[in-house]
Enzyme design. Structure first.
Site, PDB file in Angstrom:
ATOM      1  N   HIS A 111     -10.850   0.694 -11.088  1.00 49.36           N
ATOM      2  CA  HIS A 111      -9.731   1.635 -11.074  1.00 49.36           C
ATOM      3  C   HIS A 111      -9.154   1.724 -12.474  1.00 49.36           C
ATOM      4  O   HIS A 111      -9.071   0.739 -13.185  1.00 49.36           O
ATOM      5  CB  HIS A 111      -8.638   1.176 -10.098  1.00 49.36           C
ATOM      6  CG  HIS A 111      -7.714   2.275  -9.699  1.00 49.36           C
ATOM      7  ND1 HIS A 111      -8.006   3.164  -8.688  1.00 49.36           N
ATOM      8  CD2 HIS A 111      -6.511   2.654 -10.175  1.00 49.36           C
ATOM      9  CE1 HIS A 111      -7.010   4.035  -8.553  1.00 49.36           C
ATOM     10  NE2 HIS A 111      -6.094   3.746  -9.455  1.00 49.36           N
TER      11      HIS A 111
ATOM     12  N   ASP B  79       2.137   4.208  -0.531  1.00 51.19           N
ATOM     13  CA  ASP B  79       1.788   4.626  -1.895  1.00 51.19           C
ATOM     14  C   ASP B  79       1.484   6.116  -1.935  1.00 51.19           C
ATOM     15  O   ASP B  79       1.837   6.797  -2.892  1.00 51.19           O
ATOM     16  CB  ASP B  79       0.590   3.833  -2.440  1.00 51.19           C
ATOM     17  CG  ASP B  79       0.213   4.348  -3.832  1.00 51.19           C
ATOM     18  OD1 ASP B  79       1.073   4.273  -4.726  1.00 51.19           O
ATOM     19  OD2 ASP B  79      -0.907   4.877  -4.009  1.00 51.19           O
TER      20      ASP B  79
ATOM     21  N   ARG C  65       6.413  10.479  -7.262  1.00 55.87           N
ATOM     22  CA  ARG C  65       6.468  10.114  -8.691  1.00 55.87           C
ATOM     23  C   ARG C  65       5.911  11.240  -9.549  1.00 55.87           C
ATOM     24  O   ARG C  65       6.389  11.498 -10.654  1.00 55.87           O
ATOM     25  CB  ARG C  65       5.645   8.836  -8.946  1.00 55.87           C
ATOM     26  CG  ARG C  65       6.325   7.580  -8.432  1.00 55.87           C
ATOM     27  CD  ARG C  65       5.356   6.406  -8.436  1.00 55.87           C
ATOM     28  NE  ARG C  65       4.836   6.113  -9.750  1.00 55.87           N
ATOM     29  CZ  ARG C  65       3.606   5.627  -9.991  1.00 55.87           C
ATOM     30  NH1 ARG C  65       2.770   5.388  -8.997  1.00 55.87           N
ATOM     31  NH2 ARG C  65       3.213   5.381 -11.208  1.00 55.87           N
TER      32      ARG C  65
ATOM     33  N   SER D 137       1.095   0.511  -7.245  1.00 53.67           N
ATOM     34  CA  SER D 137       0.351   1.649  -6.704  1.00 53.67           C
ATOM     35  C   SER D 137      -1.153   1.374  -6.742  1.00 53.67           C
ATOM     36  O   SER D 137      -1.866   1.513  -5.738  1.00 53.67           O
ATOM     37  CB  SER D 137       0.693   2.894  -7.542  1.00 53.67           C
ATOM     38  OG  SER D 137      -0.223   3.928  -7.341  1.00 53.67           O
TER      39      SER D 137
ATOM     40  N   LYS E 227      -3.583  -0.011  -3.094  1.00 54.68           N
ATOM     41  CA  LYS E 227      -4.752   0.725  -2.583  1.00 54.68           C
ATOM     42  C   LYS E 227      -6.021  -0.114  -2.683  1.00 54.68           C
ATOM     43  O   LYS E 227      -6.852  -0.129  -1.795  1.00 54.68           O
ATOM     44  CB  LYS E 227      -4.988   1.994  -3.414  1.00 54.68           C
ATOM     45  CG  LYS E 227      -4.044   3.121  -3.117  1.00 54.68           C
ATOM     46  CD  LYS E 227      -4.456   4.376  -3.860  1.00 54.68           C
ATOM     47  CE  LYS E 227      -4.247   4.274  -5.338  1.00 54.68           C
ATOM     48  NZ  LYS E 227      -3.027   4.859  -5.882  1.00 54.68           N
TER      49      LYS E 227
HETATM   50  N1  URA Z   1      -3.410   5.160 -10.649  1.00 57.29           N
HETATM   51  C1  URA Z   1      -2.763   4.906  -9.492  1.00 57.29           C
HETATM   52  O1  URA Z   1      -3.381   4.781  -8.446  1.00 57.29           O
HETATM   53  N2  URA Z   1      -1.429   4.807  -9.516  1.00 57.29           N
HETATM   54  C2  URA Z   1      -0.711   4.922 -10.648  1.00 57.29           C
HETATM   55  O2  URA Z   1       0.492   4.783 -10.604  1.00 57.29           O
HETATM   56  C3  URA Z   1      -1.386   5.184 -11.868  1.00 57.29           C
HETATM   57  C4  URA Z   1      -2.746   5.299 -11.827  1.00 57.29           C
END
Ligand code: URA
Length: 436
Positions: free
Chosen positions: A92, A170, A177, A192, A196
């Protein structure tokens, strides 16, 4: 816990005044917001208070755990391939400009024998989202049922899916956001990303924490702290986590947008593509293979011999995408375009990633209200990268959109974001550091 124990104004006031939220207050506000008992306006105020006041590590850990608990946590520990348990590994990024790396990376790791459960996101602020890019392929869907995710992991070695019921808190907070200028916050990014990724059931995780003008956090020290926080959160939840700190002063590659980034990813999968995109894809692939215990594999070979491209086509087909449309001629490109040309000859200087990200967002590649449909054909092509020679009048950038009125504000966003000089800009390493 009852509505009489907590109320949103008190929770907001506590954080607004620089206080620490208790575990119970965090659990309550996340649960109540997920189920609609805290309004968007109240959560927006709380997010802004967190943005301005920050959170302690203990608050971040609890906020993350509460977001995980807001939905289901997938468990793939029963999955087997050739009788052996699947070692799942994912990646990620904290968000960048031109960051299409997931698109070539997932098939490279598949071709190396890995299994990737990729819960991907949509665009956030000035940064693009993998799902918005992949959905530019006609028919491709990331809304796939759990049974299909399991089947694809066993049969193909990957599934790219919308987080959906994973960390639904989220999903709501992320969308809020995006439109309330509260993206650039270490606690909110760390929680966040990690909610996930922990909920998606991966066993190992490689994070790409961006440093530079196109990253959400301004300084290298902050990006390093973000990476450290996320690695520690993953480790505490039993996910083998490591991070690379990578440069995001200049956009990655030569394209920024939705379909244009898929086209560039296809070039990488065909054994070509921009050097920086290839370098980062391979660095992350090596980390992922190592974290998954895949010995004796060569990610670069999968780009040379076409096996990564084959796996990408398999993945697109499995998720409903039209593989016949996987070419620059078939993927969408905005009907209107404008080119910015060099005023004089010289060498291309730095290109500011944040300005390019905002320009592409203005072209329609991102959202300004929640749930807005993005334009798949919106994007920008960079004709000259930093350090490349430029002749007077040559094209430097071409911008694409389906809404002609969007061109002028997007071009203005590029004012002052690039230069042509008489010497090459200082070079920076793409991969700055590695944290475990
Ligand atoms: N990726 C995400 O999943 N969340 C964020 O806040 C920034 C990047």
């Amino acid at each position: 816990m009852t509505e009489f124990t907590f109320d949103a104004p008190t929770v907001i006031r506590t954080k607004r005044d620089g206080g620490v939220l208790s575990d119970a207050a965090i659990d309550w506000v996340i649960e109540a917001y997920t189920h609609g008992r805290v309004a968007d306006a109240q959560m927006s105020a709380l997010l802004m208070a967190i943005f301005l006041r920050g959170m302690s590590n203990a608050e971040i850990a609890r906020w993350t755990a509460a977001m995980i608990a807001s939905g289901e946590r997938l468990d793939f520990s029963d999955l087997r391939r050739a009788g052996k348990p699947l070692r799942l590994v994912d990646k990620h990024s904290t968000g960048g400009v031109g960051d299409k790396i997931t698109i070539p990376l997932v098939p490279v790791v598949m071709a190396c024998g890995g299994a990737v459960p990729q819960a991907a996101g949509r665009g956030l602020g000035h940064t693009g989202g993998t799902l918005d890019k992949l959905e530019s392929i006609p028919g491709f869907t990331a809304e796939i049922p759990k049974a299909q995710i399991r089947q694809q992991l066993c049969d193909l070695g990957a599934a790219i899916f919308a987080a959906g019921e994973l960390a639904p808190a989220d999903r709501k907070i992320y969308a809020l956001r995006d439109v309330t200028a509260t993206t650039e916050s270490l606690p909110l990014i760390a929680s966040s990303v990690m909610s996930k990724k922990i909920a998606e059931g991966t066993h190992a995780l490689v994070l790409d924490s961006k440093v530079g003008s196109g990253a959400f956090l301004d300084t290298e020290a902050e990006s390093r702290e973000l990476a450290r926080t996320m690695v520690d959160l993953g480790t505490e939840h039993g996910v083998r986590t490591r991070a690379l700190l990578t440069d995001m002063h200049t956009p990655l590659g030569r394209t920024v947008g939705n379909a244009v980034e898929v086209v560039e990813s296809l070039e990488v999968l065909a054994g070509g593509g921009p050097e920086d995109v290839v370098e980062l894809t391979l660095a992350l692939a090596r980390e992922m293979c190592d974290a998954a215990g895949l010995d004796g594999v060569d990610p670069a070979q999968t780009l040379r011999d076409g096996t990564a491209m084959d796996r990408f086509r398999d993945l697109v087909a499995a998720q409903g995408g039209d593989v016949a449309a996987l070419s620059a001629d078939s993927l969408p490109l905005g009907a209107y375009s404008e080119t910015v040309s060099a005023p004089h000859g010289g060498t291309m200087g730095d290109i500011d990633a944040m300005a390019v990200g905002l320009a592409v967002w203005r072209l329609g590649a991102g959202r300004s209200v929640p749930g807005e449909q993005v334009q798949f054909g919106a994007g920008l092509r960079i004709h000259r990268r930093p350090g490349e020679p430029v002749a007077a009048g040559e094209p430097l950038f071409t911008l694409y959109t389906d809404t002609v009125e969007r061109l002028a504000p997007a071009v203005s966003e590029l004012d002052g974001a690039w230069s042509v000089g008489d010497r090459a800009p200082a070079t920076r390493p793409l991969i700055i550091d590695r944290l475990t």
